[in-house]
Design an enzyme around this catalytic site. Structure first.
Site, short mmCIF file in Angstrom:
data_model
loop_
_atom_site.label_atom_id
_atom_site.label_comp_id
_atom_site.label_asym_id
_atom_site.label_seq_id
_atom_site.Cartn_x
_atom_site.Cartn_y
_atom_site.Cartn_z
CD GLU A 121 -2.87 1.18 2.37
OE1 GLU A 121 -3.70 2.10 2.42
OE2 GLU A 121 -2.79 0.30 3.25
CB ALA A 262 0.65 -2.14 11.54
CG MET A 263 0.03 -3.39 4.84
SD MET A 263 -0.96 -1.94 4.37
CE MET A 263 -2.21 -2.71 3.37
CG ASN A 265 -0.34 -6.85 4.06
OD1 ASN A 265 -0.35 -6.00 3.20
ND2 ASN A 265 0.57 -6.89 5.03
CG HIS A 297 -5.99 1.05 12.66
ND1 HIS A 297 -6.76 2.19 12.60
CD2 HIS A 297 -5.50 0.88 11.41
CE1 HIS A 297 -6.72 2.70 11.38
NE2 HIS A 297 -5.95 1.91 10.63
CD GLU A 298 -2.95 -1.80 10.63
OE1 GLU A 298 -3.48 -2.09 9.54
OE2 GLU A 298 -2.54 -0.66 10.90
CG HIS A 301 -7.76 -1.59 8.09
ND1 HIS A 301 -8.58 -0.71 7.41
CD2 HIS A 301 -6.69 -0.84 8.48
CE1 HIS A 301 -8.04 0.49 7.39
NE2 HIS A 301 -6.89 0.44 8.04
CD GLU A 320 -6.15 3.52 6.68
OE1 GLU A 320 -6.30 3.42 7.92
OE2 GLU A 320 -5.55 2.66 6.01
#
Length: 869
Positions: A121, A262-263, A265, A297-298, A301, A320
């Site tokens: 991203e 962080a991400m 995925n 948060h992640e 998502h 977001e």
């Protein structure tokens, strides 16, 4: 720049893709400089277009095949690949080579401390293979990873594991299948040798989900809090939002080299180790709370970002802003709602308001962009969250949840827009949000100016409201917004008046929808004290002429803790402003007895939770205060903030000393009550060390501390007060922790914020420390970012040396990691806030950057906007 300038993209130019990819089968044969990637995609034509244009950067193309036949009808550019004369449906196979070890930008596939990992991203997948690298192309991914088994025993990707096996020459493979269609930015791959913490979670429907957290060898004892936070997140999302996890496994990998926090995925979250690793000897309370929030948060998502993703990157706040709102609610439900709200509002009133007033001002849904990475901003995230919160305020919890349910029913498995979300909220609630939509398209910070009038004969009280939004660099004309404005009225005994308008009871939330509006309240038997913008019901500035007595009254009588805190902040603001004027005329900083007594009352109020008292006693930051002025006097503001701190320390030393000693805890726990007590105790220490007879407390605490929270608090107190033993304890800490970069980040941050006159010399010296590396984003943000953002007097020194240093660092990072450079440059963008001499010095550095032959898009966009301002 010698090359042609990067061109802007506009939201209004959005076009659906000419083709889509329904399925992709990826094979990675990993090698440091010669990783071979094979992508076999099932492609469909969506429009009458026989040319397929794919994105790609830094890729060595080996071969293209269409339906099993080698294809030669294509053209390559620096940014992609155009393949011509294609059928309507076909299988496309692309084989290419990439070099992870030389990828210092940390986008795409790169190496972090010996492990392969990805960050895709916003537009990193195009550094892996040629692809339709855009969020509105959703495909099902199958991924096979091949590597040396001894060096890389763990081979991870998205989805569920479907196959693994041994190969020749000591290699092995693992194959993964993700059943949920996703855009390329949610692809992830990790290969390495880790310690693994394992657990499981049973969903509300009875499915067992395997949970795995991968950390560097030797760090297993620092992963437990992350696992607890993950389980709490999964449980909370089921209970509050009715959302259940949808794969058989959920994995988190902690890496030390990572541009972001962080991400998310799908099924394989890659995290900056800062937001995973913690134990009481290495992490502070702030770290623990940060890990809880970011893990949440992640995970959240998974639905608000993954199952429903964004159609294009202009819609970034769709995922977001909504997910920040959800993680804020998670933290508030698990901890102190008032303290969490205060901390969120500090971010809005400080750096986000400053962003609104800067050359990079933009709506939460931008209309124009050169480099998408530049719009991972506080405006998109934090202000975006406030816009969601306003909707929640207007609809209420039940109707908001009905809107969420409708949103998922309509858009699950698709790429949606901000408008889709608002429409779902509107349709589910029956509440008109037409004017409210302006929050998505209008930039800047509105000011709500309020005047009052009490009619003693008619028993009516009138609030007259005027809203204005100043012009911003991107928008000259502004319209009236729909602002939810939460009010409460108190009589002289502190009792709340029932609110009546037009002969009927009304709620506390007023709907401000016009440029000027009046609200008349009936049956008000005496002139009330108004509490306004309660819970910060909208991201606006409030302008109302409160008296000192009214604010002191609200600090005692407001029913809402946030309103108590806010009254204290407004009281401080009055005397910060008046003292800045006094200091500019050569006078000393003074605080009236009423102000000191108001804060003494907070300190002595045993009914308030310690964490809240700590927030109430905390002064606004320099950056927040700077936002109050068109031109900020750096030195005067620094003098006043220091002077008020000294005045409160002197006047309240007895009360603070008593609290400091009373709140000592023998054992360390991360229960929220214990965190609150440490927060208040260490806040008292920050004040007390400014009184000579209490300075020794910082050294005593450093030497006796049994946890990192108290250790860093002692160092911070010695650092900010420039105590004589500062160097001694800083040196001791460095000697003890030099082997651990993550723990040293706290030390680097203190060095960057060190207020001494030789701060810049010290910062440069720290860059030679064995734990520091400019190639590591965490180290860079801790030391350099702290100096640029948290050391205003030294960074803005009139010699210009701070600006020159920033320019030198940005020039280096422009070559190696433009994304980090783009984050660091923000303090220079606010040049209009400073006097003409400082503006000229900042402009000089910006002009140098603009003149670089290879200025990255990330920096080009910000530099040009700042110079245009």
């Amino acid at each position: 720049m010698t090359e042609s300038a990067p061109k802007a993209k506009y939201r209004s130019d959005y076009q659906s893709p000419s083709h889509t990819i329904t399925d992709v089968n990826l094979t990675f044969d990993l090698h440091e400089t010669q990783t071979r990637v094979t992508a076999i995609s099932q492609v469909k034509q969506m429009a009458n277009e026989t040319t397929l244009t794919l994105d790609g950067e830094g890729i060595e193309l080996v071969q293209i095949s269409v339906n099993g036949q080698v294809w030669q009808d294509y053209a390559q550019t620096d940014t992609g690949l155009a393949i011509h004369n294609l059928p309507e449906e076909f299988e496309l196979a692309i084989e290419n080579i990439i070099s992870p070890s030389t990828n210092t930008a940390l986008e795409g596939l790169y190496i972090s401390d010996g492990a392969y990992c990805t960050q895709c991203e916003a537009e990193g997948f195009r550094r892996i293979t040629y692809f339709l690298d855009r969020p509105d192309v959703l495909a099902k991914y199958t991924t096979k990873v091949i590597a040396d088994k001894e060096s890389f025993p763990y081979l991870l990707s998205n989805g569920n594991k479907i196959e693994e096996g041994q190969l020749e020459n000591g290699k092995h493979f693992v194959a993964w299948e993700d059943p949920h269609p996703k855009p390329s930015y949610l692809f992830a791959l990790v290969a390495g040798d880790f310690d693994v913490l394992r657990d499981k979670y049973t969903t509300r429907s009875g499915r067992d989900v395997a949970l795995e957290i991968f950390v560097d060898k030797g760090n297993l004892d620092r992963a437990n809090h992350a696992m607890v936070s993950l389980i709490n997140s999964m449980k909370w999302d089921e209970e509050r939002f009715g959302l259940e996890y949808d794969l058989d496994i959920y994995m988190i990998v902690a890496v030390d080299f990572f541009n972001m926090g962080a991400m998310e995925n799908k099924g394989l979250n890659v995290f900056n180790s800062k937001f995973v690793l913690a134990n009481d000897q290495t992490a502070t309370d702030t770290d623990y709370l940060g890990i809880e929030a970011v893990i949440g948060h992640e995970y959240f998502h998974n639905w608000t970002g993954n199952r429903v993703t964004c159609r294009d990157w202009f819609q970034l706040s769709l995922k977001e802003g909504l997910t920040v709102f959800r993680d804020q609610e998670f933290s508030s439900d698990l901890g102190s709602r008032s303290v969490n709200r205060i901390n969120n509002v500090r971010i809005i009133r400080g750096p986000q308001f400053a962003e609104d007033a800067s050359p990079m001002s933009h709506p939460i849904r931008p209309d124009k962009v050169i480099e998408m990475n530049n719009f991972y901003t506080l405006t998109v995230y934090e202000k975006g969250s406030e816009v969601i919160r306003m909707m929640h305020t207007l609809l209420g919890e039940d109707k908001f949840q009905a809107g969420m349910k409708l949103y998922f029913e309509r858009h699950d498995g698709t790429a949606a827009t901000c408008e889709n979300f608002v429409a779902a909220m509107e349709d589910a609630s029956g509440i008109d949000l037409n004017q409210f939509r302006l929050w998505y398209s209008q930039s800047g910070t509105p000011t709500v100016s309020v005047t009052e009038q009490y009619d003693e004969a008619a028993y009516t009280y009138t609030l007259s409201v005027k809203q204005t939004t100043p012009a911003t660099q991107d928008q000259a004309e502004k319209q009236a917004l729909h602002i939810p404005f939460d009010v409460e009225l108190y009589d002289e005994q502190g009792k709340v008046f029932e609110l009546q308008r037009n002969g009927e009871l009304c709620g506390n939330v007023l709907n401000i929808t016009e440029s000027e509006q009046s609200f008349v309240f009936e049956n008000i038997s005496s002139k009330p004290v108004p509490s306004m913008l309660r819970e910060f019901s909208a991201p606006v500035r409030l302008n109302f002429e409160y008296s000192d007595e009214q604010l002191a009254f609200l600090m005692i009588h407001a029913r809402n803790d946030f309103a108590k805190w806010d009254a204290g902040q407004m009281l401080l603001a009055k005397y910060i402003k008046s003292n800045v004027e006094a200091v500019q005329k050569g006078a000393n900083v003074e605080l009236p007895e009423l102000v000191v007594d108001a804060f003494r009352g907070v300190v002595l109020n045993s009914e308030l939770e310690p964490a809240f008292i700590a927030e109430a006693l905390s002064l606004p930051s320099f950056n927040e205060v700077a936002g109050w002025y068109e031109t900020v006097d750096v030195d005067a503001v620094c003098d006043v903030l220091k002077g008020i701190k000294l005045a409160l320390a002197s006047e309240l030393q007895d009360e603070m000393s008593a609290l400091y000693h009373t709140l000592a805890q023998a054992d360390y726990t991360i229960e929220h009550a214990a965190i609150g007590k440490r927060s208040l105790r260490n806040l008292c220490l920050q004040y007390l060390v400014n009184v000579p007879e209490y300075a020794h407390l910082a050294k005593d605490q450093y030497q006796s501390a049994n946890n990192m929270t108290d250790t860093i608090a002692a160092m911070s107190a010695a650092n900010s007060a420039s105590l004589t033993f500062r160097e001694e304890i800083m040196s001791d800490y460095s000697e003890k922790w030099s082997h651990d970069g993550l723990v040293m980040d706290k030390w680097f941050a203190l060095q960057g914020a060190n207020p001494s006159k030789d701060a810049l010399v010290n910062v440069k010296a720290c860059m030679s420390h064995k734990a520091f590396s400019l190639s590591n984003p965490n180290r860079t943000r801790s030391l350099i970012g702290s100096f640029l953002n948290m050391n205003p007097r030294r960074f803005h020194d009139k010699s210009g040396k701070g600006y020159q240093f920033a320019g030198e660092i940005l020039t280096q990072l422009n070559e190696s990691n433009p994304q980090v450079a783009s984050r660091l440059i923000d303090p220079l963008l606010k040049l209009k806030k400073y006097d003409s001499e400082r503006q000229a010095l900042i402009t000089l550095e910006l002009e140098k950057l603009k003149g670089l032959d290879n200025l990255a898009k990330d920096l080009f966009e910000k530099v040009t906007k700042a110079l245009e301002s």
